[in-house]
Each structure stands twice: as structure tokens, then as C-alpha cells.
Design a protein around this motif. Structure first.
Motif, PDB file in Angstrom:
ATOM      1  N   UNK A   1       0.910  -1.262  -0.053  1.00 39.92           N
ATOM      2  CA  UNK A   1       0.160  -0.011  -0.011  1.00 39.92           C
ATOM      3  C   UNK A   1       0.781   1.378   0.153  1.00 39.92           C
ATOM      4  N   UNK A   2       1.847   1.342   0.747  1.00 37.43           N
ATOM      5  CA  UNK A   2       2.822   2.443   0.745  1.00 37.43           C
ATOM      6  C   UNK A   2       3.615   2.552  -0.351  1.00 37.43           C
ATOM      7  N   UNK A   3       3.727   1.560  -1.264  1.00 38.98           N
ATOM      8  CA  UNK A   3       4.435   1.630  -2.590  1.00 38.98           C
ATOM      9  C   UNK A   3       3.592   2.306  -3.678  1.00 38.98           C
ATOM     10  N   UNK A   4       2.208   1.920  -3.233  1.00 43.32           N
ATOM     11  CA  UNK A   4       1.206   2.517  -4.353  1.00 43.32           C
ATOM     12  C   UNK A   4       0.384   3.691  -4.391  1.00 43.32           C
ATOM     13  N   UNK A   5       0.403   4.179  -3.103  1.00 44.49           N
ATOM     14  CA  UNK A   5      -0.460   5.338  -2.772  1.00 44.49           C
ATOM     15  C   UNK A   5       0.228   6.595  -2.236  1.00 44.49           C
ATOM     16  N   UNK A   6      -0.033   7.691  -2.279  1.00 47.69           N
ATOM     17  CA  UNK A   6       0.641   8.782  -1.599  1.00 47.69           C
ATOM     18  C   UNK A   6       0.458   9.047  -0.429  1.00 47.69           C
ATOM     19  N   UNK A   7      -0.901   8.626   0.215  1.00 50.96           N
ATOM     20  CA  UNK A   7      -0.992   8.626   1.450  1.00 50.96           C
ATOM     21  C   UNK A   7      -1.807   7.316   2.002  1.00 50.96           C
ATOM     22  N   UNK A   8      -1.177   7.029   2.957  1.00 48.88           N
ATOM     23  CA  UNK A   8      -2.096   5.657   3.628  1.00 48.88           C
ATOM     24  C   UNK A   8      -2.451   5.965   4.995  1.00 48.88           C
ATOM     25  N   UNK A   9      -3.919   5.798   5.402  1.00 46.15           N
ATOM     26  CA  UNK A   9      -4.107   5.976   6.636  1.00 46.15           C
ATOM     27  C   UNK A   9      -4.691   4.899   7.252  1.00 46.15           C
ATOM     28  N   UNK A  10      -4.121   4.292   8.283  1.00 47.16           N
ATOM     29  CA  UNK A  10      -4.479   3.157   9.187  1.00 47.16           C
ATOM     30  C   UNK A  10      -5.333   3.462  10.177  1.00 47.16           C
ATOM     31  N   UNK A  11      -6.424   2.748  10.312  1.00 44.47           N
ATOM     32  CA  UNK A  11      -7.277   2.900  11.349  1.00 44.47           C
ATOM     33  C   UNK A  11      -7.258   1.718  12.137  1.00 44.47           C
TER      34      UNK A  11
END
Length: 516
Positions: free
Chosen positions: A341-351
Motif C-alpha cells: 500500500x505504501x508503494x502504491x499510494x501517496x497517503x495511507x491512513x490506517x485505522x
């Protein structure tokens, strides 16, 4: 040369055991097992340095391999090697990092493969018990994902490899993404239990009353590095999901490609906040892909649901539909999912969930799944941790005690930033001048912690948003709570410059026309 004891299963039509025995070298077969279960028992008893799985390798998943290769049994590290006559299966195992060869491999090459694999395991075990063990999941999974992406980019156009007689290594594997062999690829955007997207991309998201300005990224500006933000808080519903979802929306409105990952194994609710009426467990599907050897940003994208909120697109990797499904989320698979996910998105928000305990390992004499592994994986992967608590007499002590426990899971010098955010701030619960009161308590009893931001109490706006299946940027774009979340995201909406109220402008124009 070091002697290597091997336990192996048998493969009809091939006799790899006799060939190894004829060599009379350091590699010795000490047990021939009839089934994989017997092989596991031998490994856990510490009777072998390596296990050789010959045929029937479909049960070799990332979780299984890590359970044997990641820990020592009987004081010994156990290596895993496989033989398979199926080219696609050899490629899958190579992506998992398992040394694998065709059953037609020569005894000399097989003995070398076993010796090399066994020599690597003590180094892995020492690394697992070293001072960096808490962050090893984040670093190792990120490295594995980068290697897979690099090998995919460098691979030749699709051509089915011929069966090889020698060993196949992970460096030579090409990830398979054919929809015919990948059920997730054939399913498009459908997630674990079905499409479940009540708000598909293209819906207006219910923003007819307000116009929200979405910032266009400046093509001349330098690209910001990807960032993983984990939103955590102690027990007692301090507003973790509310903050996580609305924070992600503000980041998406600023032009950043944003993904929300729901890792709360107790009460997942991120999908409800964006009106996913038939929520499905996208995180479970992504973990299954990782467990089978091959999670990439494309695989995460297929597992996530796209929703249209506040005039922008947000992707959500929805949480478990039932709390009793938590064993499906294994730590090793989660590490790879978050790295992809970190490699494919600018921002990853984890709940994240609230609990940080690791006591499951004390209750079993064999590797057991950890219910809180999802939360711990999210915290380990994060560049930024937002610790959310409330400022009332019950919530504030919980936050202070929780911060002390959180400090044990954040590696000193790792670069992870922890920000304490106090939610639901109001004088009725915290006394006169609540911000000053709360800051004083945290500074006095929280050690080195200090409050980075306050979020005001605005029950009316939250109720309106939740009932209408909207986020704050839609239901209450001009509210103080929305602006506070936007400031937390570091966007222009935090200053109130990104909101235009169409309804108010329309009434004003009509009044001017009537006067004229």
C-alpha cells in the motif's frame, strides 16, 4: 562442512531421497514423512535442520513458512525448501522467498540448495532476536515488496517459463497476474464478500448543498514522499475511526492519492463512515493474496473499494465484517499488505484497534495468531502515529496510560512521529478553559508527551454526517471540527479557504435582486 539433517515428504514418481543418500555428504535425510502434518511435527520437535516439501506445496503460505523459518524449534532454526513439478507453483514459492527446484534436479544441486538454505537460517534467527526486532516486519516486508516490484518491471513480456531442472530463486521469478489464475484479478473491484460499494466512484456523494474546492497538484512542485499515518487510541471510543476517515478525506481533497486501511479487529467501522452499506472484508482478501505469495499495489487496489466523497475519490480497504474473523489477519501477511500500500499510494491512513497486548504468545507452545497483530503491524509500518483520546475524567487517564504502553512499541530513533490529539474537547467534561486543563494534566502525568492538537466537541455535525452516510467535508464543511481535522492533515481547508457555500450565496443573490 556443517552436517545438515533433513526431514522430507515423498513425491510419487521421484526418488530424491536415494540420490541424497548416495552422495554420502553432509546432507542426511533423518525422517521420511507421509504427510505435511508429520513434517511439521518433526520440525517443531527440533529433529531436523531443514524440511523438504516434495509435491503438494499448495499449503505452503507466507504464514506457514514464517512459522517454521522465523523461529527456532528445540534451539534449532528450521529452513524450508520445496520441490514442485508445476512451473507456476515454483514461481509462487520463489516470490515467497522459498528455495524451490524441479523434482528432476540433480542430487548435488539439491544438496547445495539445502545447505545454503540452512546456512541462512541462523542469521535470520539472530536478526529476529536483536534490538531491531520490533521494526523488522516493516523493513523486511518493504524490502520484499520492492524486490517484487523491481523484478516485475525488469521482467520480459509475458512468456511461460520452461520447467527448469535446477533451483529457482526469488530473483528470477516473475509475478503472475493472469486473471485466469488469480481470482481477485478476475473479480475487478469486488472485495471479499462482494462488491459492497453503496457509493461507487461517480456518485455525487451528496454534496448538493456545498461546493468543495479540491486542490489540483502543482505539476512543477516536487512530489512528496509517500506517507503512512496510523490513527490509534485507547479503549472507550475516543473517535479513532472518525479521525482516520475524515483525515483521509482531507488528504484526498488536497490532491494526494489516499487509501484507508481498517485494521480494527474488534469493531471495524471505516466502511460505515463512507456509506458502504454492504461492507466486505477487503483487508482479508488482501491478506490472502499476500499469504499466497504475491501482493502488489495492484493487488491492494483490487481488494479496495473506491468511493466518491466530497468531490474526490477515496479508496478503502474495509475491515472484518465480524470480530471472530481476526485469525485471518496474520502479521507476516499484514506487513506485506501495508508495504505494498505504501508503494502504491501517496497517503495511507490506517485505522488501528485499541489493544496493544502481545500475550497470545505466552498462552501457546506453538506459533499462534495474535488478535492484536493487525494494530501492531499498522503502528510498525507508520511514519506518523496520531494518538487520539478524550479529555474527560475517564478518557484522559486512559490516554496517558495508553501513551506509556505505546512508547514500548515505537522504536527510538526510527523516525516515527507520534502526535497526541485530544478529541471531544468541551468545558462540560473538562472544566473551565478545557485546553489549558488538559494540557496541564498531560504535561504533569504524561512524562515527555504533550498535546499536539485539540478537536472540539460537535455531536450535531457528526450525527448528521453519520446518518447521511457523509463525511464532515460534506455534512458540515464550515464546522470548527472539520477545520480542526483539516489542520491536522495540513491542508488549506484548515483555514476555511477551501469551502464555498452555494446555498448561502444563492440566498444572498436573491436578496440583492429583490432590493433592485
Amino acid at each position: 562442512m556443517r552436517r545438515v539433517s533433513v526431514a522430507t515428504t515423498l513425491m510419487p514418481g521421484y526418488d530424491h531421497v536415494s540420490g541424497l543418500e548416495r552422495l554420502r555428504g553432509p546432507v542426511t535425510v533423518v525422517r521420511r514423512c507421509e504427510s505435511l502434518a508429520e513434517l511439521i511435527s518433526v520440525a517443531r520437535a527440533g529433529l531436523a535442520d531443514a524440511v523438504l516439501v516434495a509435491g503438494d506445496t499448495e499449503q505452503l503460505t507466507l504464514t506457514f513458512i514464517e512459522s517454521l523459518a522465523g523461529e527456532g524449534w528445540g534451539g534449532r532454526a528450521v529452513a524450508v525448501v520445496a520441490l514442485s513439478d508445476v512451473a507456476e507453483e515454483r514461481e509462487r514459492l520463489a516470490r515467497l522467498g522459498v528455495p524451490v527446484a524441479s523434482p528432476e534436479v540433480s542430487p548435488q544441486d539439491l544438496a547445495g540448495l539445502l545447505s545454503d538454505a540452512t546456512a541462512q537460517e541462523p542469521a535470520r534467527t539472530r536478526a529476529a532476536s536483536g534490538p531491531e526486532s520490533r521494526t523488522r516486519g516493516r523493513r523486511s516486508s518493504a524490502d520484499r515488496t520492492r524486490d517484487r516490484l523491481r523484478s516485475r518491471e525488469e521482467a520480459e513480456p509475458p512468456a511461460m517459463p520452461e520447467p527448469a531442472s535446477g533451483p529457482v530463486t526469488a530473483a528470477g521469478a516473475t509475478p503472475a497476474t493472469d486473471p485466469a489464475t488469480d481470482p481477485a484479478a478476475a473479480g475487478g473491484l469486488e472485495t471479499d464478500d462482494g462488491p459492497g460499494a453503496a457509493r461507487a466512484a461517480g456518485d455525487d456523494g451528496g454534496t448538493s448543498g456545498h461546493a468543495l474546492a479540491v486542490a489540483d497538484p502543482d505539476p512543477g512542485a516536487p512530489a512528496e514522499p509517500p506517507r503512512v499515518t496510523a490513527v490509534w487510541g485507547p479503549a472507550g471510543s475516543p473517535g479513532r475511526t472518525t479521525v482516520a476517515v475524515n483525515l483521509a478525506v482531507e488528504l484526498a481533497l488536497s490532491g494526494r492519492r489516499t487509501l484507508v486501511v481498517d485494521l480494527d479487529t474488534y469493531a471495524a467501522a471505516a466502511g460505515t463512515h463512507v456509506a458502504l452499506l454492504e461492507e466486505s472484508a477487503g483487508i482479508a482478501q488482501a491478506c490472502r493474496l499476500a499469504d499466497q505469495g504475491g501482493i502488489t499495489p495492484e493487488g491492494v487496489d483490487r481488494s479496495a473499494v473506491r468511493v466518491r466523497v466530497a468531490g474526490t475519490t477515496l479508496q478503502v480497504l474495509t475491515g472484518l465484517t465480524r470480530a471472530d474473523r481476526w485469525p485471518e489477519l496474520r502479521r507476516t501477511a499484514l506487513d506485506d499488505v501495508l508495504a505494498a500500500a505504501a508503494a502504491g499510494w501517496d497517503e495511507v491512513v490506517v485505522d488501528c484497534g485499541f489493544c496493544l497486548e502481545e500475550d497470545e504468545e505466552l498462552s501457546f507452545d506453538v506459533p499462534a495468531p495474535q488478535r492484536n497483530a493487525a494494530t501492531l503491524a499498522g503502528l510498525a509500518a507508520a511514519d506518523r502515529i496520531i494518538a487520539v483520546g478524550t479529555g474527560d475524567p475517564v478518557g484522559l487517564p486512559r490516554l496517558i496510560h495508553g501513551l506509556d504502553e505505546l512508547g514500548h512499541h515505537v522504536e527510538t530513533g526510527s523516525g516515527t512521529v507520534v502526535e497526541v490529539v485530544v478529541n471531544q474537547v468541551r468545558a462540560e467534561a473538562s472544566g473551565t478553559a478545557p485546553r489549558s486543563q488538559i494540557s496541564g494534566v498531560v504535561e504533569r502525568f504524561g512524562g515527555s508527551w504533550s498535546v499536539a492538537a485539540f478537536l472540539p466537541w460537535d455531536r450535531r455535525s457528526l450525527d448528521r454526517a453519520l446518518l447521511g452516510g457523509q463525511v464532515l467535508a460534506e455534512a458540515a464543511p464550515a464546522s470548527a471540527l472539520r477545520r480542526a481535522v483539516a489542520r491536522l492533515a495540513g491542508t488549506a481547508a484548515g483555514e476555511g479557504s477551501a469551502v464555498t457555500v452555494r446555498a448561502g450565496v444563492g440566498r444572498g443573490v436573491r436578496r440583492v435582486l429583490r432590493r433592485g
